[in-house]
Write an enzyme that holds these catalytic residues in place. Structure first.
Site, PDB file in Angstrom:
ATOM      1  N   GLY A 276      -8.038 -59.338  75.622  1.00 40.20           N
ATOM      2  CA  GLY A 276      -7.423 -60.226  74.643  1.00 40.20           C
ATOM      3  C   GLY A 276      -6.090 -60.771  75.139  1.00 40.20           C
ATOM      4  O   GLY A 276      -5.526 -60.297  76.124  1.00 40.20           O
TER       5      GLY A 276
ATOM      6  N   GLU B  70      -2.918 -60.718  73.817  1.00 42.16           N
ATOM      7  CA  GLU B  70      -1.794 -59.775  73.780  1.00 42.16           C
ATOM      8  C   GLU B  70      -2.052 -58.585  74.704  1.00 42.16           C
ATOM      9  O   GLU B  70      -1.147 -58.122  75.411  1.00 42.16           O
ATOM     10  CB  GLU B  70      -1.551 -59.299  72.345  1.00 42.16           C
ATOM     11  CG  GLU B  70      -1.159 -60.389  71.376  1.00 42.16           C
ATOM     12  CD  GLU B  70       0.165 -61.021  71.739  1.00 42.16           C
ATOM     13  OE1 GLU B  70       1.058 -60.303  72.198  1.00 42.16           O
ATOM     14  OE2 GLU B  70       0.314 -62.244  71.558  1.00 42.16           O
TER      15      GLU B  70
ATOM     16  N   TYR C 160      15.672 -51.125  71.013  1.00 45.30           N
ATOM     17  CA  TYR C 160      16.111 -52.012  72.082  1.00 45.30           C
ATOM     18  C   TYR C 160      17.621 -52.228  72.012  1.00 45.30           C
ATOM     19  O   TYR C 160      18.308 -52.224  73.030  1.00 45.30           O
ATOM     20  CB  TYR C 160      15.398 -53.361  72.001  1.00 45.30           C
ATOM     21  CG  TYR C 160      13.904 -53.299  71.822  1.00 45.30           C
ATOM     22  CD1 TYR C 160      13.159 -52.194  72.246  1.00 45.30           C
ATOM     23  CD2 TYR C 160      13.215 -54.350  71.218  1.00 45.30           C
ATOM     24  CE1 TYR C 160      11.788 -52.145  72.074  1.00 45.30           C
ATOM     25  CE2 TYR C 160      11.839 -54.300  71.042  1.00 45.30           C
ATOM     26  CZ  TYR C 160      11.133 -53.196  71.467  1.00 45.30           C
ATOM     27  OH  TYR C 160       9.784 -53.141  71.289  1.00 45.30           O
TER      28      TYR C 160
ATOM     29  N   GLU D  65      14.549 -44.818  59.307  1.00 45.17           N
ATOM     30  CA  GLU D  65      14.656 -45.869  58.307  1.00 45.17           C
ATOM     31  C   GLU D  65      14.242 -45.312  56.954  1.00 45.17           C
ATOM     32  O   GLU D  65      13.764 -44.179  56.854  1.00 45.17           O
ATOM     33  CB  GLU D  65      13.788 -47.071  58.684  1.00 45.17           C
ATOM     34  CG  GLU D  65      12.307 -46.775  58.760  1.00 45.17           C
ATOM     35  CD  GLU D  65      11.493 -47.927  59.338  1.00 45.17           C
ATOM     36  OE1 GLU D  65      12.072 -48.801  60.015  1.00 45.17           O
ATOM     37  OE2 GLU D  65      10.271 -47.939  59.132  1.00 45.17           O
TER      38      GLU D  65
ATOM     39  N   HIS E 131       8.367 -52.329  57.652  1.00 39.77           N
ATOM     40  CA  HIS E 131       7.264 -51.436  57.974  1.00 39.77           C
ATOM     41  C   HIS E 131       6.541 -50.952  56.723  1.00 39.77           C
ATOM     42  O   HIS E 131       7.131 -50.864  55.647  1.00 39.77           O
ATOM     43  CB  HIS E 131       7.773 -50.222  58.755  1.00 39.77           C
ATOM     44  CG  HIS E 131       8.215 -50.555  60.137  1.00 39.77           C
ATOM     45  ND1 HIS E 131       9.169 -49.817  60.811  1.00 39.77           N
ATOM     46  CD2 HIS E 131       7.849 -51.538  60.990  1.00 39.77           C
ATOM     47  CE1 HIS E 131       9.358 -50.331  62.013  1.00 39.77           C
ATOM     48  NE2 HIS E 131       8.565 -51.379  62.139  1.00 39.77           N
TER      49      HIS E 131
END
Length: 292
Positions: free
Chosen positions: A18, A20, A161, A211, A249
Protein backbone atom coordinates in the site's frame (compact mmCIF):
# COMPACT_ATOMS: atom_id res chain seq x y z
CA UNK A 1 21.91 -1.48 24.32
CA UNK A 2 18.42 -0.44 23.28
CA UNK A 3 15.00 -1.92 23.90
CA UNK A 4 12.69 -3.82 21.55
CA UNK A 5 14.38 -2.94 18.24
CA UNK A 6 18.06 -2.83 17.30
CA UNK A 7 20.73 -4.41 15.15
CA UNK A 8 19.13 -7.86 15.45
CA UNK A 9 15.70 -6.72 14.21
CA UNK A 10 14.39 -8.55 11.14
CA UNK A 11 11.33 -6.61 10.05
CA UNK A 12 8.42 -7.74 7.88
CA UNK A 13 5.43 -5.55 7.03
CA UNK A 14 1.77 -6.38 6.50
CA UNK A 15 0.47 -3.81 4.06
CA UNK A 16 3.85 -3.27 2.44
CA UNK A 17 2.31 -2.85 -1.03
CA UNK A 18 0.00 0.00 0.00
CA UNK A 19 0.96 3.65 -0.34
CA UNK A 20 1.61 4.33 3.36
CA UNK A 21 3.04 0.89 4.04
CA UNK A 22 5.59 1.03 1.24
CA UNK A 23 6.57 4.64 1.99
CA UNK A 24 7.38 4.00 5.64
CA UNK A 25 8.87 0.55 5.06
CA UNK A 26 11.38 2.00 2.62
CA UNK A 27 12.09 4.87 5.02
CA UNK A 28 12.83 2.31 7.74
CA UNK A 29 15.15 0.43 5.39
CA UNK A 30 16.98 3.62 4.40
CA UNK A 31 17.55 4.30 8.09
CA UNK A 32 19.33 0.95 8.39
CA UNK A 33 16.58 -1.35 9.63
CA UNK A 34 16.88 -4.88 8.27
CA UNK A 35 13.63 -5.27 6.30
CA UNK A 36 13.30 -8.89 5.22
CA UNK A 37 9.81 -9.19 3.78
CA UNK A 38 6.20 -8.15 3.46
CA UNK A 39 2.77 -9.78 3.57
CA UNK A 40 -0.02 -9.47 1.00
CA UNK A 41 -1.92 -12.62 -0.05
CA UNK A 42 -2.93 -11.03 -3.37
CA UNK A 43 0.63 -10.07 -4.33
CA UNK A 44 2.70 -13.01 -3.10
CA UNK A 45 5.76 -13.55 -5.23
CA UNK A 46 6.13 -9.89 -6.09
CA UNK A 47 8.59 -7.50 -4.42
CA UNK A 48 8.76 -3.89 -3.27
CA UNK A 49 12.13 -2.52 -4.37
CA UNK A 50 13.71 -5.89 -3.76
CA UNK A 51 11.79 -6.73 -0.58
CA UNK A 52 9.96 -10.06 -1.18
CA UNK A 53 6.21 -10.26 -0.61
CA UNK A 54 4.73 -13.43 0.90
CA UNK A 55 1.19 -14.79 1.06
CA UNK A 56 0.90 -15.02 4.85
CA UNK A 57 2.84 -14.62 8.09
CA UNK A 58 3.74 -18.31 8.36
CA UNK A 59 5.49 -18.22 4.98
CA UNK A 60 7.11 -14.88 5.80
CA UNK A 61 8.69 -16.15 9.01
CA UNK A 62 9.73 -19.46 7.44
CA UNK A 63 11.35 -17.86 4.38
CA UNK A 64 12.77 -14.63 5.82
CA UNK A 65 13.37 -15.32 9.51
CA UNK A 66 11.34 -12.23 10.48
CA UNK A 67 11.20 -11.58 14.23
CA UNK A 68 9.38 -8.22 14.09
CA UNK A 69 6.08 -7.37 12.41
CA UNK A 70 4.73 -3.96 11.44
CA UNK A 71 1.00 -3.75 10.70
CA UNK A 72 -0.25 -1.20 8.15
CA UNK A 73 -3.38 -2.98 6.93
CA UNK A 74 -6.83 -1.29 7.19
CA UNK A 75 -8.65 -1.26 10.56
CA UNK A 76 -11.11 -4.13 9.92
CA UNK A 77 -8.24 -6.56 9.19
CA UNK A 78 -5.41 -5.24 11.37
CA UNK A 79 -6.07 -7.25 14.53
CA UNK A 80 -6.34 -10.48 12.54
CA UNK A 81 -3.01 -9.77 10.83
CA UNK A 82 -1.35 -9.05 14.18
CA UNK A 83 -2.69 -12.30 15.64
CA UNK A 84 -1.52 -14.24 12.59
CA UNK A 85 1.99 -12.81 13.08
CA UNK A 86 1.96 -13.94 16.71
CA UNK A 87 0.76 -17.40 15.70
CA UNK A 88 3.69 -17.59 13.28
CA UNK A 89 6.12 -16.95 16.14
CA UNK A 90 6.92 -13.26 15.63
CA UNK A 91 8.33 -11.85 18.86
CA UNK A 92 7.37 -8.18 18.42
CA UNK A 93 4.25 -6.86 16.65
CA UNK A 94 4.01 -3.10 16.10
CA UNK A 95 0.55 -1.96 15.01
CA UNK A 96 0.55 1.44 13.28
CA UNK A 97 -3.07 1.25 12.07
CA UNK A 98 -5.50 3.75 13.60
CA UNK A 99 -9.24 3.21 14.01
CA UNK A 100 -9.28 -0.47 14.95
CA UNK A 101 -12.56 -1.28 16.76
CA UNK A 102 -12.04 -1.42 20.54
CA UNK A 103 -13.58 -4.91 20.80
CA UNK A 104 -11.04 -6.17 18.22
CA UNK A 105 -8.22 -4.65 20.28
CA UNK A 106 -9.51 -6.25 23.47
CA UNK A 107 -9.87 -9.67 21.85
CA UNK A 108 -6.37 -9.40 20.38
CA UNK A 109 -4.85 -8.36 23.72
CA UNK A 110 -6.49 -11.23 25.64
CA UNK A 111 -5.77 -13.86 22.98
CA UNK A 112 -2.09 -13.02 22.68
CA UNK A 113 -1.66 -12.78 26.44
CA UNK A 114 -3.28 -16.21 26.85
CA UNK A 115 -1.97 -18.11 23.83
CA UNK A 116 1.21 -16.32 22.75
CA UNK A 117 2.90 -14.93 25.86
CA UNK A 118 6.27 -14.67 24.09
CA UNK A 119 4.92 -12.10 21.64
CA UNK A 120 4.89 -8.42 22.61
CA UNK A 121 2.43 -6.04 20.95
CA UNK A 122 3.07 -2.29 20.73
CA UNK A 123 0.15 -0.13 19.59
CA UNK A 124 -2.39 0.04 17.97
CA UNK A 125 -2.53 3.62 16.73
CA UNK A 126 1.11 4.23 17.55
CA UNK A 127 4.10 5.81 15.76
CA UNK A 128 6.29 2.77 16.41
CA UNK A 129 9.72 2.33 17.97
CA UNK A 130 13.07 3.96 17.25
CA UNK A 131 16.46 3.02 18.63
CA UNK A 132 18.61 5.85 17.23
CA UNK A 133 21.51 4.67 15.12
CA UNK A 134 20.22 1.10 15.07
CA UNK A 135 16.68 0.59 13.83
CA UNK A 136 13.43 2.40 13.15
CA UNK A 137 10.17 0.44 13.03
CA UNK A 138 7.25 2.73 12.27
CA UNK A 139 6.66 6.34 11.28
CA UNK A 140 8.89 8.21 13.75
CA UNK A 141 10.94 10.92 11.96
CA UNK A 142 14.34 9.49 12.85
CA UNK A 143 16.27 12.60 11.82
CA UNK A 144 14.96 14.34 14.97
CA UNK A 145 16.88 11.98 17.22
CA UNK A 146 20.41 10.83 17.97
CA UNK A 147 21.83 8.03 20.15
CA UNK A 148 22.02 8.77 23.86
CA UNK A 149 20.86 7.78 27.32
CA UNK A 150 17.25 9.03 27.59
CA UNK A 151 14.46 6.51 27.13
CA UNK A 152 11.09 7.92 26.04
CA UNK A 153 7.70 6.22 26.27
CA UNK A 154 4.65 8.10 25.09
CA UNK A 155 0.98 7.87 24.20
CA UNK A 156 1.46 10.69 21.68
CA UNK A 157 3.73 10.61 18.66
CA UNK A 158 4.02 14.35 18.06
CA UNK A 159 4.82 15.13 21.70
CA UNK A 160 7.52 12.47 21.56
CA UNK A 161 9.07 14.18 18.56
CA UNK A 162 9.05 17.59 20.25
CA UNK A 163 10.58 16.40 23.52
CA UNK A 164 13.20 14.28 21.75
CA UNK A 165 14.14 17.12 19.40
CA UNK A 166 14.60 19.57 22.29
CA UNK A 167 16.82 17.06 24.08
CA UNK A 168 18.85 16.57 20.90
CA UNK A 169 19.27 20.34 20.45
CA UNK A 170 20.63 20.49 23.99
CA UNK A 171 23.17 17.80 23.19
CA UNK A 172 21.40 14.76 24.64
CA UNK A 173 20.21 11.70 22.76
CA UNK A 174 17.92 8.73 23.22
CA UNK A 175 18.43 5.04 23.92
CA UNK A 176 15.00 4.14 22.50
CA UNK A 177 11.72 5.92 21.82
CA UNK A 178 8.55 3.85 22.19
CA UNK A 179 5.13 5.10 21.17
CA UNK A 180 2.55 2.91 22.91
CA UNK A 181 -0.41 4.57 21.16
CA UNK A 182 -3.49 6.42 22.29
CA UNK A 183 -6.19 3.76 21.98
CA UNK A 184 -8.21 2.43 24.93
CA UNK A 185 -6.61 -1.06 24.79
CA UNK A 186 -2.87 -0.76 24.11
CA UNK A 187 -0.84 -3.90 23.63
CA UNK A 188 1.92 -2.56 25.91
CA UNK A 189 1.48 -0.17 28.83
CA UNK A 190 3.73 2.45 30.38
CA UNK A 191 4.63 -0.11 33.05
CA UNK A 192 5.67 -2.69 30.45
CA UNK A 193 8.05 -0.28 28.71
CA UNK A 194 9.39 1.37 31.86
CA UNK A 195 10.31 -2.10 33.14
CA UNK A 196 12.46 -2.60 30.02
CA UNK A 197 14.10 0.82 30.38
CA UNK A 198 14.91 0.09 34.03
CA UNK A 199 16.82 -3.03 32.95
CA UNK A 200 18.55 -1.32 29.99
CA UNK A 201 22.18 -0.35 30.65
CA UNK A 202 22.13 2.47 28.07
CA UNK A 203 19.11 4.23 29.57
CA UNK A 204 19.95 6.59 32.45
CA UNK A 205 16.77 8.67 32.54
CA UNK A 206 13.18 7.90 31.50
CA UNK A 207 10.65 10.34 30.07
CA UNK A 208 6.97 9.37 30.35
CA UNK A 209 4.64 11.38 28.11
CA UNK A 210 1.00 10.73 28.93
CA UNK A 211 -2.36 12.33 28.33
CA UNK A 212 -5.87 12.55 29.74
CA UNK A 213 -8.09 9.49 29.96
CA UNK A 214 -7.70 6.06 31.50
CA UNK A 215 -5.50 5.15 34.46
CA UNK A 216 -2.21 4.15 32.78
CA UNK A 217 -0.21 7.05 34.24
CA UNK A 218 -1.49 6.42 37.77
CA UNK A 219 -0.54 2.75 37.45
CA UNK A 220 2.88 3.79 36.19
CA UNK A 221 3.33 6.07 39.21
CA UNK A 222 2.75 3.15 41.60
CA UNK A 223 5.12 0.92 39.63
CA UNK A 224 7.86 3.57 39.49
CA UNK A 225 7.73 4.09 43.25
CA UNK A 226 8.09 0.38 43.94
CA UNK A 227 10.44 -0.77 41.19
CA UNK A 228 12.38 1.97 39.39
CA UNK A 229 15.75 3.31 40.52
CA UNK A 230 16.37 5.63 37.56
CA UNK A 231 15.04 9.21 37.46
CA UNK A 232 11.71 9.60 35.64
CA UNK A 233 10.34 12.85 34.21
CA UNK A 234 6.69 13.10 33.23
CA UNK A 235 4.38 15.13 31.04
CA UNK A 236 0.59 14.98 30.77
CA UNK A 237 -1.17 16.48 27.76
CA UNK A 238 -4.62 17.94 28.34
CA UNK A 239 -4.55 20.33 31.32
CA UNK A 240 -7.11 22.52 29.54
CA UNK A 241 -9.21 19.71 28.04
CA UNK A 242 -12.98 20.08 28.70
CA UNK A 243 -14.70 17.32 30.68
CA UNK A 244 -16.48 14.61 28.70
CA UNK A 245 -14.97 15.48 25.33
CA UNK A 246 -12.65 13.13 23.47
CA UNK A 247 -9.38 14.89 22.67
CA UNK A 248 -7.51 13.48 19.67
CA UNK A 249 -6.89 9.86 20.64
CA UNK A 250 -9.69 7.39 21.24
CA UNK A 251 -8.50 6.88 24.81
CA UNK A 252 -8.19 10.59 25.61
CA UNK A 253 -11.49 11.28 27.34
CA UNK A 254 -12.26 11.96 31.01
CA UNK A 255 -15.34 11.99 33.21
CA UNK A 256 -15.40 13.77 36.56
CA UNK A 257 -12.01 13.90 38.28
CA UNK A 258 -10.83 10.50 37.06
CA UNK A 259 -8.28 10.58 34.28
CA UNK A 260 -7.68 14.32 34.29
CA UNK A 261 -4.27 15.80 33.63
CA UNK A 262 -4.19 17.31 37.12
CA UNK A 263 -4.98 13.97 38.77
CA UNK A 264 -2.34 12.18 36.73
CA UNK A 265 0.31 14.81 37.45
CA UNK A 266 -0.53 14.64 41.16
CA UNK A 267 -0.23 10.85 41.15
CA UNK A 268 3.20 10.99 39.51
CA UNK A 269 4.52 13.84 41.65
CA UNK A 270 3.39 12.08 44.83
CA UNK A 271 5.75 9.24 43.87
CA UNK A 272 8.75 11.48 43.20
CA UNK A 273 8.32 11.96 39.45
CA UNK A 274 8.87 15.55 38.34
CA UNK A 275 6.15 16.58 35.89
CA UNK A 276 6.63 19.34 33.36
CA UNK A 277 3.64 21.42 32.30
CA UNK A 278 4.91 21.82 28.73
CA UNK A 279 7.09 19.61 26.52
CA UNK A 280 9.80 22.28 26.69
CA UNK A 281 9.73 22.21 30.50
CA UNK A 282 10.00 18.40 30.42
CA UNK A 283 13.15 18.65 28.31
CA UNK A 284 14.56 21.32 30.63
CA UNK A 285 13.97 19.12 33.71
CA UNK A 286 15.54 16.13 32.00
CA UNK A 287 18.60 18.19 30.99
CA UNK A 288 18.95 19.54 34.54
CA UNK A 289 18.94 16.00 35.94
CA UNK A 290 21.36 14.68 33.31
CA UNK A 291 23.81 17.52 33.83
CA UNK A 292 23.57 17.09 37.58
Amino acid sequence: MSILVGNDTKLAVAGITGREGSFHTLNNRRYGTNVVGGVNPKKAGENVEGIPVFANWEDTVKESGANTAMIFVPPPFAAASALEAAQAGVELVVIITEGIPAHDELKLYNTIKRDHPNTRVVGPNCPGILSPGKANVGIIPASFFKPGNVGVVSRSGTLTYQIGNELAQAGFGNSSIVGIGGDPVPGSSFVDIIELFEKDDQTELIVLSGEIGGSAEEEAAEYIAANVSKPVVGYIAGFTAPEGKQMGHAGAIVSGSAGTAAAKAEALESKGVRVGRTPTQVAEIAIEILKG
